[in-house]
Every structure is written in C-alpha cells, then in structure tokens.
Design an enzyme around this catalytic site. Sequence first.
Site, PDB file in Angstrom:
ATOM      1  N   THR A   1      -1.602   1.254   9.748  1.00 50.47           N
ATOM      2  CA  THR A   1      -0.613   0.765   8.801  1.00 50.47           C
ATOM      3  C   THR A   1      -0.263   1.851   7.792  1.00 50.47           C
ATOM      4  OG1 THR A   1      -1.568  -1.387   9.116  1.00 50.47           O
ATOM      5  CG2 THR A   1      -0.091  -1.127   7.260  1.00 50.47           C
TER       6      THR A   1
ATOM      7  N   SER B   1      -4.304  -5.515   8.950  1.00 50.08           N
ATOM      8  CA  SER B   1      -3.143  -6.287   9.383  1.00 50.08           C
ATOM      9  C   SER B   1      -3.609  -7.221  10.491  1.00 50.08           C
ATOM     10  CB  SER B   1      -2.045  -5.380   9.925  1.00 50.08           C
ATOM     11  OG  SER B   1      -2.109  -4.127   9.322  1.00 50.08           O
TER      12      SER B   1
HETATM   13  N1  LIG Z   1      -4.111   8.819   5.466  1.00 56.85           N
HETATM   14  C1  LIG Z   1      -4.984   8.113   4.752  1.00 56.85           C
HETATM   15  N2  LIG Z   1      -5.409   8.624   3.577  1.00 56.85           N
HETATM   16  C2  LIG Z   1      -6.289   7.946   2.824  1.00 56.85           C
HETATM   17  N3  LIG Z   1      -6.808   6.756   3.154  1.00 56.85           N
HETATM   18  C3  LIG Z   1      -6.406   6.180   4.315  1.00 56.85           C
HETATM   19  C4  LIG Z   1      -5.465   6.841   5.146  1.00 56.85           C
HETATM   20  N4  LIG Z   1      -5.287   6.060   6.202  1.00 56.85           N
HETATM   21  C5  LIG Z   1      -6.049   4.939   6.020  1.00 56.85           C
HETATM   22  N5  LIG Z   1      -6.737   5.029   4.893  1.00 56.85           N
HETATM   23  C6  LIG Z   1      -7.687   4.048   4.349  1.00 56.85           C
HETATM   24  O1  LIG Z   1      -8.119   3.221   5.378  1.00 56.85           O
HETATM   25  C7  LIG Z   1      -7.811   1.880   5.122  1.00 56.85           C
HETATM   26  C8  LIG Z   1      -7.393   1.183   6.383  1.00 56.85           C
HETATM   27  O2  LIG Z   1      -6.183   1.665   6.835  1.00 56.85           O
HETATM   28  P1  LIG Z   1      -5.106   0.768   7.602  1.00 56.85           P
HETATM   29  O3  LIG Z   1      -3.913   1.595   7.792  1.00 56.85           O
HETATM   30  O4  LIG Z   1      -4.948  -0.520   6.921  1.00 56.85           O
HETATM   31  O5  LIG Z   1      -5.814   0.561   8.962  1.00 56.85           O
HETATM   32  P2  LIG Z   1      -5.256  -0.235  10.214  1.00 56.85           P
HETATM   33  O6  LIG Z   1      -3.872  -0.606   9.933  1.00 56.85           O
HETATM   34  O7  LIG Z   1      -5.400   0.710  11.320  1.00 56.85           O
HETATM   35  O8  LIG Z   1      -6.158  -1.375  10.336  1.00 56.85           O
HETATM   36  C9  LIG Z   1      -6.719   1.906   4.126  1.00 56.85           C
HETATM   37  O9  LIG Z   1      -6.742   0.759   3.318  1.00 56.85           O
HETATM   38  C10 LIG Z   1      -7.046   3.147   3.345  1.00 56.85           C
HETATM   39  O10 LIG Z   1      -7.985   2.859   2.356  1.00 56.85           O
HETATM   40 MG   LIG Z   2      -3.058  -2.388   9.856  1.00 58.14          MG
END
Ligand SMILES: Nc1ncnc2c1ncn2[C@@H]1O[C@H](COP(=O)(O)OP(=O)(O)O)[C@@H](O)[C@H]1O
Ligand SMILES: [Mg+2]
Length: 1081
Positions: free
Chosen positions: A115, A164
């Site tokens: 995400t 998500s």
């Molecule tokens: N590029 C990034 N830089 C810093 N923190 C990140 C980054 N990508 C993800 N995170 C951390 O990881 C958490 C989970 O990411 P998310 O995108 O919600 O995962 P997914 O959608 O794959 O389940 C985020 O809430 C954030 O804290």
């Molecule tokens: Mg997600």
Amino acid sequence: MSKMEVKTSLLDNMIGVGDMVLLEPLSEESFIDNLRKRFDHNEIYTYIGSVVISLNPYKSLPIFTADKVEEYRNRNFYELSPHIYALADEAYRSLRDQDKDQCILITGESGAGKTEASKLVMSYVAAVCGKGHEVNKVKEQLLQSNPVLEAFGNAKTVRNDNSSRFGKYMDIEFDFKGDPLGGVISNYLLEKSRVVKQPRGERNFHIFYQLLSGASEDTLRKLKLDRDFSKYNYLSLDSATVNGLDDAAGFRTVRNAMQIVGFMEDEMQSVLELVAAVLKLGNIEFKPESRVNGFDESRVKDKNDLKEMCELLGIEQSVLERAFSFRTVEAKLEKVSTTLNVAQAYYARDALAKNLYSRLFSWLVQRINESIKAQTKSRKKVMGVLDIYGFEIFEDNSFEQFIINYCNEKLQQIFIELTLREEQEEYIREGIEWTNIEYFNNAIICDLIENNQNGILAMLDEECLRPGTVTDETFLDKLNTVCAEHQHFESRLSKNSKFLTDHSLPHNCFRIQHYAGKVLYRVEGFVDKNNDLLYRDLSQAMYKANHSLMKMLFPEGNPDKVNLKRPPTAGFQFRASVSTLMKNLQTKNPNYIRCIKPNEKKAPHIFTDSLVCHQVRYLGLMENVRVRRAGYAFRQAYEPCLERYKMLCKQTWPHWRGPTRKGVEVLLTDLQVPAEEFSYGRSKIFIRNPRTLFFLEEKRRHCLEDLATLIQKIYRGWKCRTHFLLLKKSQVVVAAWYRRYAQQKKYQNIKRSTIIVQSFIRGWKARKILRELKYQKRCEEAVTTIAAYWHGTQVRREYRKFFRANAGKKIYDFTVQRIMQKYFLGLKNTMPSMSPTDKNWPARPYQFLDGTHQALRRIFHLWRCKKYRSQFTEEKKAIYEEKLEASQMFKDKKALYPSSVGQPFKGDYLEIKKNPKYQKLNSAVEEKILLADVINKINRANGKSTPRIFLLTKSHFVLADHKTGQVKVSVPLSDVTSVSVSTQSDGFFALKLKEGSTSAAKGDFLLSSERLIEIITKLYRTGSATADREQLNIDITDEFLVQFKQDKVCVKFIQGSPKNGNSATCKRKNNRLVEVSVPSP
Ligand SMILES: Nc1ncnc2c1ncn2[C@@H]1O[C@H](COP(=O)(O)OP(=O)(O)O)[C@@H](O)[C@H]1O
Ligand SMILES: [Mg+2]
C-alpha cells in the site's frame, strides 16, 4: 538531455548488485545475500530487469523527498540507483510519450509495503504530471480516496498495523498531455469475516474505533452510541488502541477526505448510521425458547439494542425481530417458514453484519468512483495501480487464502506472459536471433483452479448448488475424484494413492503446488464461505428500512423483484472479477513492484533470512531472474554504452566521431570480448552473460582510476599553476605598486632637490644676467646720454645757423606767456568781489606762480581799497583821516579806543551857531569851531569835576560855563605841549601847558570826557596843520605828573570799583597825588 549533464548509471557506487540479473553466480543464497547487503545499507530497492524488489524498511528513509522526485524525473531507468520513482517515471513517461497504457502490479505479503508503494507511485505521478487548478483538484480527489478506503478497508493485524483487508485496483486516467482526468477504483474481496470476529491481537476495521474516538458527543448521541469500545461485542478489546495510531485524528482525516472526494453531508451521516447499525447488530443476543415440537426457537434477549438499531435505520422492530426467529424458504411458488434456533440466529445476525458492512464498502468505492470519474468522453490513457494481497501461506489456510493465491497465480501467469512476450518483441524489434527461453508456465495451476469443467472453483460451486446435504467433506471427496490426476493437486484420500502415507497432509485438507510453493488448504468453511448466505427475510427487512442508503444496499429484498435464483457464489464472483482484471491488465504494459517483508517484528534493521527466503520463493523471484536471463542478461542502448565504456579503447577515447553502433563494435573488438557473448541489436547491444558486463565494469573501474589520477594530476597541476599564476600576478601587482611608490618618492626627492639646485642656479644666473643687464643698461644710458649730448651738440652745431640763438628762450617765453595768459584769463573769471573786506582769493594753479599769485592778491586788494577810497568826498576823507590818526595814536594803547571806532567824529555837538543860548559864546570866538562839547573839568584842589563847554578852534581851546556860555579860559594851542592820558577806558586827560606862559598860571588842566579820543585827535591835528607850532606830545601812561600852580602832582590811575556806577572817579589824595579809580573792564 543536455550534453553537459553528468551521465550516471545504475552501476555507479553499487552496493551488491543493483540488478539481480547481473548476479553472478545466481543462486538463492547469493540472491538473499545481495538483498541483505543492500538492505543493511538502506538500499531497499533492487531491480530484476525492470521489476522493482522493495524491502520494507520499517523506518522513514530520506529518499522520498521532493528533491528525489526531481532527481528521478525524466531520467532513464538504469541511470540512477534503483528506486520506485524510477519505475513510476518510466511508466508515466511511456504512458505520456508512447501512448502505452500502463499497469503497476504491486504484490507481496501483508505488511510488505504494497500500500505504501502504491501511494508512492501515485504521489510521484501526481508530482510530475501537469499543474493547474482543475488538475490539482483531480489529483487531490484521487489521493484523498485513499484515507477513506483505508478507514473502512484497513485494520490492525498481527502483521501490519494498517493492513489493507481488500484488494484494490485503481485506474488513473490521463489526457493526451499527461494531465490526470480522473480514475476508477475496483475493490476485491473485502475480508468481511473481520466485522464479526477478529483473531487474537487484531482489530476490527479502523472506522469503528475512529468513530467512537473521534466523533463529537452530539454525533454519538444521534447515532445512539457510547464512547466505550467495551460496550460493543464486535470490537475486540485486547488491542483496541494501537501504538502510533490516533483514531480520533484518523476520524477527522476521514471526514475531511470524504468532503474533498465529494461526499454530501447527509451521505456521510448515512454511512456513519450504517457503521453504528453494525455495532448495534453485534450487541443483539439471543436466548432459546422451547417449542412444542421439542426444538428450541431463538428469541432476542435484550430488545434495547434491537430497538435502537431499528430506530436508527427506520426499520420496524417486529419485522427484524421476526427475521431473527424465522426463515422463509420459497420454492416454486411455495413458501415454507421454519424457525431458527439460537445458533442459526447468531449465524443470521453475523451474516447480516458482514453483508451490511461489505456492501457498504462496495457502495463507498462506487460512490468515490462517481466523484473521481473523468469528466470527458475523449480517449484516455490509463495507468492502473494494483495493490492486491500477495501469496499467503499460513498454518491454517482457508477459502480466503485459496482465493487470494488463485489471484496471485493469475498475476504470475500474466507476468510470465507479458515479460516473455515483451522480451520476445524486443528481440524481434532489435533484429536479434530468437533464442528459445525455458521457463515454468503456471497456466496448468490456473487451469486446476478455474477450469469450468473440473476446476476446483467449479467443483465447489457445483457442491454448493447441489440439492441434498452438502458439507465441506463432500466437497473434498469430489475433489479427490476429479482432480486426483492433476500434477499440482495433492490429497491424502485422492484416487491417486501416492499421498496415502504422507502424514503432513491431514485428512480434511488438500494441497496445491502453487508456482510459489505448496499450500495446504483446510476445507472447513469452504462451502459456507462460497455460499455467503443471507436469509431472504433479513434482506427484506433491510429493504423495508426507512433509510435510502440501506435500501440501496439490499436490492434483492425488494418483494416486487423476487429472484428465486440463488445469488452467484463468492468463488464465482471472484473468478469473474479476476478474469476481468486479467483482461484489463493484458491490454496494458505491466510494471512490477515485488514487496518483501524483512522481518515479522515490524522493526527496522532486522533481516530474517528464512522469512525473506520464503517470500523470494513464493514471489517466484528466482524464476523471474531466470526468465530475464534466459536470453540476454543485459541490454543497453548504444549511446549510453559507448558513453560508459569509451575510455576502454584508444579509438573511442575521448571522442568517437562515427555512428555509436560502430563505436561499440570497435570497442568490443578491441577488448577481445568473445563474439558469442554479445549481439548487436538495432539500437541496443545485448550482453548474454553478466560476467561480460562485470568484465567491462572492472576494466572501466581501473580505467577510471587511471583517469582519475590523470584528472587529479592535471587538476593539481592546473590548480598549482593557477595558484602560482595568481601569486605571480599578485606579486607583479604588488611590485608594480611598490615600484611606482618608490619611484614616485625618489622622483619627488630628485625633483625637490633639482628645484632647489635649479633655483639657486637660476638665481645666480639671473643675478648675473641682471648685473650684466644693469651694466649694459648703464652703458646704454651713458652711451645714450653721451650720444644725446653729442647729437645735441652736433645738431646744435649743425642747426645753429638755421635758428636764432634765443629761439629756446622765445619758446620758453611763449610758453610762459601762454601759461600766464591762461592763468590770467582763469583769474579773470574767478575774481573775488570788490569789497575790501572780502578775504577770498582763488587757489594758485602752478606752484611757480606762488609769488605772483600772492603779489597779485595784494595788488588787487590795494587796488580795490584805492577804488573804494576814491569814492569818498573831501569831508568824508577828512573824517577818515581823523579816524586814521586816532587809530595811529590810540589803537592798542588805550582801552577806550575801540568804543570810539564806531562813532563818527561829529565835532560840533552843541551846534553853537544855531543855538541862541550860546550866542554870546559864539560871538566871543571868531574862528571856526572844530569841536564843541560839554566836558568835565577836574578841580585841581579837590579833584571834583565840573561841567564846562569845551570849544576847539584852530588856535585855541576854550572852556566856558555850560549854562551861561561865559568863557572861563581860552588857551592858545601853542601853549599846550603835551597831553597825558591813561591806558584805561576812562576819559581823563591832562593838558600840559608850556612853563612860563600866561595860561600856565593856574597850572595844567585835568579834564574828562567821553569823547576823549576825538578831542585829542582834533587837538593833535590842529598842531600838525600849523607849521609854526611844535608837534603835540601824546603821552599814554597810567601815572603822570601835572603842574598845579607850584605843585607837581602825580595823577595815578588805579583799577577799582568806583562808588558811583560805571564811570571813573577822581580824587585828590594829597598835594602830590590825584587818584583816579577806573572800573575794571
Ligand atoms: N517505503 C517505506 N518506508 C517506510 N516504512 C514503510 C515503507 N513501506 C512500508 N512501510 C511500513 O510498513 C507498514 C506496512 O506497509 P503496508 O504498505 O501497509 O503493507 P501492505 O500493504 O503490504 O500490507 C507501513 O504501515 C509502514 O509503517
Ligand atoms: Mg496494504
């Protein structure tokens, strides 16, 4: 790109390798080592060709700034170190410039950063695409759709605090310029079971907590809610609050985002009412009530929540209450109503809650789509962003995992197809001989799942629709018969008995060998979940609600449109939407982001090898690299290739003048790279083995070192030289200034000295010249004088004969004459008056005339006196003569004189001849009377005075009585010898007589008169007029002697204050002295 710009490359400053394609040797171990090495250096992105592998850093890195956006903007993919921006930029540019629709496929397991990655892509595109009011509004709406969907679709899970719980695909639409027009969002398979039950340590969807924390008291009252999580059965309590997550702030963000996206106030209210209704629904509890037939019938335990919910949604309470107790089954125009037991009632309640929430979510997506829909009908370019759950392998995998993994299977398939196709197309485009690429095609697995005849999903649907008792076990039995022969299907009891002894495979499970690994699915719940049943009574009850949104969400409850057909199963729906998605993706150019989660702790800096290895495996990354390397590992356009390696060959360094391809050929030939290692494409060089590239890189590095040394050398030389030149220049300047100053000083000194010397010399010279000149002048003067004299003499000698000798004098005389003439003429005009008393006289014009002038003055004065005198008659003349005589006698000698000057000497004051009184006297005197007056005669004896008439003739003087006129004495003047008078202002005078004469018998006369001066003057004149008489003596003194008979008496005049006024008095002091006192003047 301008020529001046520094061309960098992915290969610069590489940590590990930036592109896994270049990994040498390629093994899972080296792959993971490379990832770890890069991760430790905060390099979270790595490429596999054009695929981006992204590791979740779990910390904020400084690589998502506006500066970075600028850095990656309009740069080629391999120019900078790997970044999600590079992928986004590539996708956006080929969308804009090459008119290719793009899709960005983001996969990875929960918490891997999908995400976040999708947000990064969207924000990058928003930052680089067009600007303007409208465009910005569209961008804002697109970006703000995220918080809304996250609030309703995300939840805290053990893996991710903001996970998500739905799949999302968003199409962003652009116009031909690349400005965003709008978007379309599709959602996939919301994890609705979460609404009614959450695993330990996890939460329900954010919105529930946000509503209870952030809504105002007023709102809560309207929604009949309490600000207390513990009051609601559907909210798990053990992790109601999450660290670093502010639900109240989240609520405000959501409201704000909904406003921006375009939700109306009443729409927002309706949405919140439904959310509240779900919470209320969870609180409705049931109790059994025994029925006559022995079965238990469920009844609502506490009707308060039910009542409130019905009030909230405008549902008639009894309708809903009934729907929780009975179930109507309609079959072929026949209605059968059965009662529900407690368990069924709970099932129905939860089914309603789940359906309500998931339909609300779908409605939200739809509503957002309405807002962000592109306004124009013109052709649009599309960029799709797919943020979908990745492959999931849990201990316990159920229907959801099955569906999800199926989706990933499909995505992998599309990836293989598209990448290989792309690869193939590139070879054709570049005119490279096609080499067959071997790879694993997962189409067979997809087929196992989705085949319409004997696919697992089809079997499931068949089971669900089959009349009779249907359980998960019957479904598994079915699979065991149908799919037994399939290579990728494993089950303990399948016809294929080779798994009979496999104890890792429980009886109620089946296993599928997915492309990314084997997954064991437990069949429990498959049928139910696929059915996704909601009793019709409930949907009808919902439809009856006096709530427009509610009505909209349950269209099947409309009694007018009773549809006896079963609604499509979940599996069917999903398969349909996946196939639509696939069709959609196939038309687009794919860009992959593969997210990897480095650890389970959500912590930075931790890299768990086993976890990463697992993900690398199921994401099929090794596959990915192999596919990519199947043909040529590396390719690069000629120009950047030549640019990068031109220093390796003398011919191409520093400039290659010919075509770039030729240059690269020369270069590679020169380096003796084996011919089978590379191929020349139309615009690119293809390198088969990464080793070749690294060989080039290594050579380049050496060369660069040498070049650096050279540059350093030249630079240092240049720097020193410049410095030296600068110093030298400065020194010259300083020296110049100093020299100038010194010279100036010296010059000034010399000049001063020179001037002094000069002045002395000049003075000396001048004096010398002056002396000479003076001498010369004197000589000249002398000469001139001598010459003049000489010439004069000569001339005179010469001209004497021509001039009379006295010509000079004449001229002189003439000149003088002229001057005199002028003088006299001038004098004539300035003559003073004829009055003898006028003292004026013109000033003299010339000094030499001084004498003349004074003389003339005198002459003139005398002349005018004479003139004046000549006017006098004889008589007047006599009078003046008398006056003159008087003046000569008494002026400055007698004080009485001045008073007499103004009086005319009348002579006869008594007019003897005319006055008859003096007739007798007159007759006694024959001669002419010169003077007649009354005077005082001083008595000789006592000094007293007596008035007497005094007559004077030519020969006598007579004293007569002043009354009678009788003559007393007559004395001939010849007997008078002298007259004595004082010097003072008195009128006393003594007439001294000749001794022995007759007249002298009585002695001298002492008389007094005011007219003394006149008397004596006339007396004197008579004497002088007569020749025979001696001149009368006039004696003027203040002490004189007189002869009185025999006595000589002294008459003495003293100054004093007389007793009787102002006249003098006389007194005989003794026989020798008569004293006359005269008043002081
Ligand atoms: N590029 C990034 N830089 C810093 N923190 C990140 C980054 N990508 C993800 N995170 C951390 O990881 C958490 C989970 O990411 P998310 O995108 O919600 O995962 P997914 O959608 O794959 O389940 C985020 O809430 C954030 O804290
Ligand atoms: Mg997600």
